[in-house]
Design a protein around this motif. Structure first.
Motif, PDB file in Angstrom:
ATOM      1  N   SER A 260      10.118  11.323 -11.692  1.00  0.00           N
ATOM      2  CA  SER A 260      10.244  12.782 -11.610  1.00  0.00           C
ATOM      3  C   SER A 260      10.089  13.205 -10.152  1.00  0.00           C
ATOM      4  CB  SER A 260       9.173  13.446 -12.475  1.00  0.00           C
ATOM      5  OG  SER A 260       7.882  13.155 -11.957  1.00  0.00           O
ATOM      6  N   SER A 261      10.100  14.499  -9.922  1.00  0.00           N
ATOM      7  CA  SER A 261      10.037  15.007  -8.547  1.00  0.00           C
ATOM      8  C   SER A 261       8.762  14.571  -7.847  1.00  0.00           C
ATOM      9  CB  SER A 261      10.121  16.545  -8.550  1.00  0.00           C
ATOM     10  OG  SER A 261       9.056  17.092  -9.317  1.00  0.00           O
ATOM     11  N   GLY A 262       7.691  14.321  -8.611  1.00  0.00           N
ATOM     12  CA  GLY A 262       6.437  13.910  -7.984  1.00  0.00           C
ATOM     13  C   GLY A 262       6.396  12.434  -7.671  1.00  0.00           C
TER      14      GLY A 262
ATOM     15  N   PRO B  10       4.829  10.582  -1.850  1.00  0.00           N
ATOM     16  CA  PRO B  10       5.435  11.481  -0.865  1.00  0.00           C
ATOM     17  C   PRO B  10       6.491  12.367  -1.510  1.00  0.00           C
ATOM     18  CG  PRO B  10       6.315   9.261  -0.657  1.00  0.00           C
ATOM     19  CD  PRO B  10       5.220   9.195  -1.660  1.00  0.00           C
ATOM     20  N   ALA B  11       6.947  13.333  -0.774  1.00  0.00           N
ATOM     21  CA  ALA B  11       7.970  14.241  -1.284  1.00  0.00           C
ATOM     22  C   ALA B  11       9.220  13.457  -1.618  1.00  0.00           C
ATOM     23  CB  ALA B  11       8.270  15.308  -0.239  1.00  0.00           C
ATOM     24  N   PRO B  12       9.973  13.890  -2.644  1.00  0.00           N
ATOM     25  CA  PRO B  12      11.168  13.153  -3.051  1.00  0.00           C
ATOM     26  C   PRO B  12      12.172  13.061  -1.916  1.00  0.00           C
ATOM     27  CG  PRO B  12      11.123  15.333  -4.060  1.00  0.00           C
ATOM     28  CD  PRO B  12       9.797  15.131  -3.433  1.00  0.00           C
TER      29      PRO B  12
ATOM     30  N   HIS C 198      10.155   5.852  -6.589  1.00  0.00           N
ATOM     31  CA  HIS C 198      10.142   4.675  -7.452  1.00  0.00           C
ATOM     32  C   HIS C 198      11.487   4.526  -8.163  1.00  0.00           C
ATOM     33  CE1 HIS C 198       5.887   5.496  -6.802  1.00  0.00           C
ATOM     34  NE2 HIS C 198       5.681   4.224  -7.077  1.00  0.00           N
ATOM     35  N   ARG C 199      11.920   3.290  -8.297  1.00  0.00           N
ATOM     36  CA  ARG C 199      13.159   2.992  -8.996  1.00  0.00           C
ATOM     37  C   ARG C 199      12.904   1.977 -10.096  1.00  0.00           C
ATOM     38  NH1 ARG C 199      17.633   2.346  -4.091  1.00  0.00           N
ATOM     39  NH2 ARG C 199      17.771   4.572  -3.566  1.00  0.00           N
ATOM     40  N   PHE C 200      13.568   2.187 -11.222  1.00  0.00           N
ATOM     41  CA  PHE C 200      13.430   1.307 -12.374  1.00  0.00           C
ATOM     42  C   PHE C 200      14.800   0.705 -12.693  1.00  0.00           C
ATOM     43  CE2 PHE C 200       9.792   3.922 -12.521  1.00  0.00           C
ATOM     44  CZ  PHE C 200       8.839   3.349 -13.351  1.00  0.00           C
ATOM     45  N   SER C 201      14.806  -0.574 -13.023  1.00  0.00           N
ATOM     46  CA  SER C 201      16.036  -1.219 -13.481  1.00  0.00           C
ATOM     47  C   SER C 201      15.708  -2.121 -14.656  1.00  0.00           C
ATOM     48  CB  SER C 201      16.678  -2.033 -12.350  1.00  0.00           C
ATOM     49  OG  SER C 201      15.790  -3.030 -11.882  1.00  0.00           O
ATOM     50  N   THR C 202      16.559  -2.097 -15.678  1.00  0.00           N
ATOM     51  CA  THR C 202      16.300  -2.857 -16.908  1.00  0.00           C
ATOM     52  C   THR C 202      17.463  -3.793 -17.189  1.00  0.00           C
ATOM     53  OG1 THR C 202      14.984  -1.037 -17.812  1.00  0.00           O
ATOM     54  CG2 THR C 202      15.804  -2.682 -19.364  1.00  0.00           C
TER      55      THR C 202
END
Length: 640
Positions: A199-201, A248-250, A205-209
């Motif tokens: 989310s914006s907060g 940190p900020a997006p 972070h990145r997710f991959s499945t």
């Protein structure tokens, strides 16, 4: 003994067993619709054995004799480890805790924790568990309410001895294991975590499945400039304001700057969070039978065979793997002392520790296996010392606060002298010139160290057998005044130029000598401490104490006064059978000593907040026995 079927694989249609959950509340069995859990196990995958929890409530709820008999039989089962079949055989360490142990352990544990005010009620246990889970989950977007409903009966952690394929560092080869009672609820919590972190907060972070042999593996990467480390940081107790400040900020980041933090997957009813995708894949391969599991490790099997099978938790170390891991981490940068320390691990094979609730307390058992061919002659002799009743415990006053003693002093001393002498020629020469090496060679038999209460102040003594009493006494009469003189020479008066009193700085203090019950006692005051060092040798035992009164008390014990060895607390625990090492702490005596040492304000806080949860503990005892190839220890925390 027949093993009852355990918790079903989600989707089997059979209701899970009830048990005490992590909040301290009894959770009865609930039916699960056959198709409620949408994720099926891969074809050919092994279904891990579960466990069937039981408690006193079973006896209250049964309505007939048949149900009562079945429930009683179920209470006899041991805890089943559902994680060891997926922990890789290359693991250097493996630890597990049973949140819902066997029925017999539940009964013993319920009786045990009920005696501690902080844990005596379900509401208190619930608050404590909620507080712990909140700390662990801090910063993940999850709460205790998101996890508690599906938290299963077992937790675990493993560390591999090898860097997994595709990983540059072996420190990434770790994994946390959380068994789950509901795959769908677990996946829902993971989705909430993912939503929060992307989310914006938490846009850093990145997710991959992707699929790996039928299992969905999710990899989490972050921008190295992000100071939030996800679940692994939460497990370390971080979060905003702690070790894990806010994200940190997006904003975007170059693809090359993204770094993998960890990977997770639900593997046959267990949520696995690993330090690298490669290690997680190794765990999946192990669970599905393509790689060997730690359960097949010969050292693991041997260690477990020497520990109680019904337990609350377990720790296992595979020393050859630990040594491999440490050597890989240190490389060629290890110092000489570090290399010597690593070399000392070579004879060790497997080490295990288990905890078990027993009637009247908590028992912690340990076992350490050796390769005798790699031991020194003195080490083999130490392991060959016959268990006995500690002579030092028989000379320690009955009211002692604490005691530790062991047999075979001469072998321990020789090994120590050889180790010190091997560090440098200067050390070896110093041992010889000072006479310390010769003095240590006099010592043999049993050695004991005791802590006592001298009118509200700590006091203590060393009691050790000597093969040459006269020579030992002569060494103490010479060496101890010289030691005190060297300590005094560093004081402010002697450091002045010129010294405040040249005579007092140059004259070696002479010990005062008194006689008690026909025994000469020498004493000398340590500068700037208020402690009077006292010593003697009597009946082949050298005594070195922090006061003449302590030496006199030991002489009284020798002449028939009550001894620790004859006291009910010690005799019923540490002294109940011959051992090569024993330890004992009298908790009431320790509490009294602590209270006397505290200032009034701290004493009130101790009495209000700490004392109620210490009072139920009557003693802590230790026994250790050895054979040419192993050492086994037993610690008992007695609760009354």
């Amino acid at each position: 003994m027949r093993q009852w079927p355990g918790r079903p694989v989600p989707g089997s249609g059979r209701a899970p067993d009830g048990g005490w959950d992590v909040t301290g509340t009894w959770r009865p069995p609930e039916p699960i619709p056959a198709a409620a859990e949408g994720v099926e196990a891969p074809a050919g995958a092994l279904r891990p054995p579960g466990r069937v929890a039981a408690s006193i409530a079973t006896f209250v709820l049964v309505a007939g004799l048949a149900l009562g008999a079945i429930s009683a039989f179920r209470l006899l089962r041991s805890s089943t480890d559902m994680l060891s079949t997926m922990v890789p055989a290359t693991s250097a360490a493996y630890a597990t805790v049973y949140l819902q142990p066997s029925g017999s352990q539940e009964l013993a544990l319920s009786e045990l924790i009920g005696k501690f005010p902080a844990l005596s009620s379900p509401s208190q246990r619930s608050r404590g568990a909620k507080h712990l889970m909140t700390a662990i989950l801090q910063g993940t977007g999850l709460s205790a309410a998101d996890v508690a409903p599906w938290l299963g009966p077992q937790l675990g952690v493993s560390v591999s001895s090898e860097a997994p394929s595709g990983s540059a560092a072996s420190f990434s080869a770790y994994a946390f294991y959380v068994s789950t009672t509901s795959t769908s609820q677990t996946q829902a919590a993971l989705r909430r975590y993912r939503d929060h972190m992307t989310s914006s907060g938490g846009a850093a972070h990145r997710f991959s499945t992707r699929e790996y042999h039928g299992v969905s593996v999710t990899t989490v990467a972050d921008n190295p400039e992000s100071t939030f480390q996800g679940i692994s940081c939460g497990l370390a107790g971080g979060g905003n304001g702690g070790a894990c400040p806010a994200s940190p900020a997006p904003g975007g980041a170059p693809a090359s700057s993204w770094q993998t933090q960890f990977a997770y997957a639900v593997v046959q009813g267990v949520l696995v969070m690993a330090g690298s995708p490669a290690y997680l894949e190794q765990i999946i391969d192990t669970q599905q039978g393509r790689d060997p599991a730690i359960a097949a490790n010969a050292d693991y099997q041997r260690v477990l065979g020497q520990l109680p099978s019904d337990r609350l938790g377990l720790l296992f170390l595979d020393y050859p793997s630990v040594l491999h891991l440490l050597n890989a981490e240190l490389g060629g940068s290890a110092s000489a002392p570090a290399r010597n320390a690593l070399a000392a691990l070579h004879p060790y094979r497997g080490f295990g520790v288990s905890a078990e609730a027993v009637p009247g307390g908590l028992a912690v058992d340990s076992t350490l296996d050796f390769d005798p061919s790699q031991l020194t002659a003195d080490e083999r002799a130490m392991l060959g010392v016959a268990p006995d009743r500690s002579t030092a415990a028989g000379m320690t006053p009955a009211g002692a606060v604490a005691f530790y003693g062991f047999a075979g002093t001469q072998y321990v001393v020789r090994e120590l002298v050889d180790s010190l002498g091997g560090t440098s020629s200067g050390v070896a020469g110093g041992l010889g010139q000072s006479g310390v090496g010769t003095f240590l060679g006099y010592l043999d038999g049993d050695l004991g160290v005791e802590l006592d209460d001298a009118n509200g102040s700590p006091a203590g003594a060393l009691i050790v057998g000597t093969a040459h009493p006269a020579a030992t006494l002569a060494f103490l009469n010479s060496a101890l005044p010289s030691l005190v003189d060297s300590l005094g020479a560093t004081g402010p008066a002697c450091a002045a130029t010129p010294p405040a009193s040249a005579a007092s700085c140059s004259a070696q203090p002479a010990p005062a000598v008194s006689t008690y019950r026909g025994v000469g006692i020498s004493e000398i005051q340590l500068p700037r401490t208020g402690v009077t060092l006292a010593w003697t040798v009597v009946q082949g035992e050298a005594i070195l104490a922090t006061s003449p009164a302590e030496v006199r008390a030991i002489i009284d014990t020798r002449d028939g006064a009550p001894s620790l060895a004859g006291s009910p607390g010690y005799a019923g625990t540490a002294g109940s059978r011959p051992a090569t090492a024993t330890g004992y702490v009298s908790m009431p005596a320790l509490i009294t000593l602590i209270q006397a040492s505290l200032p009034p304000g701290s004493r009130r806080s101790f009495d209000d907040n700490v004392l109620p949860n210490l009072r139920p503990i009557s003693s802590i005892s230790l026994t250790d026995t050895a054979s040419p190839s192993q050492s086994m220890g037993h610690v008992l925390i007695r609760v009354s």
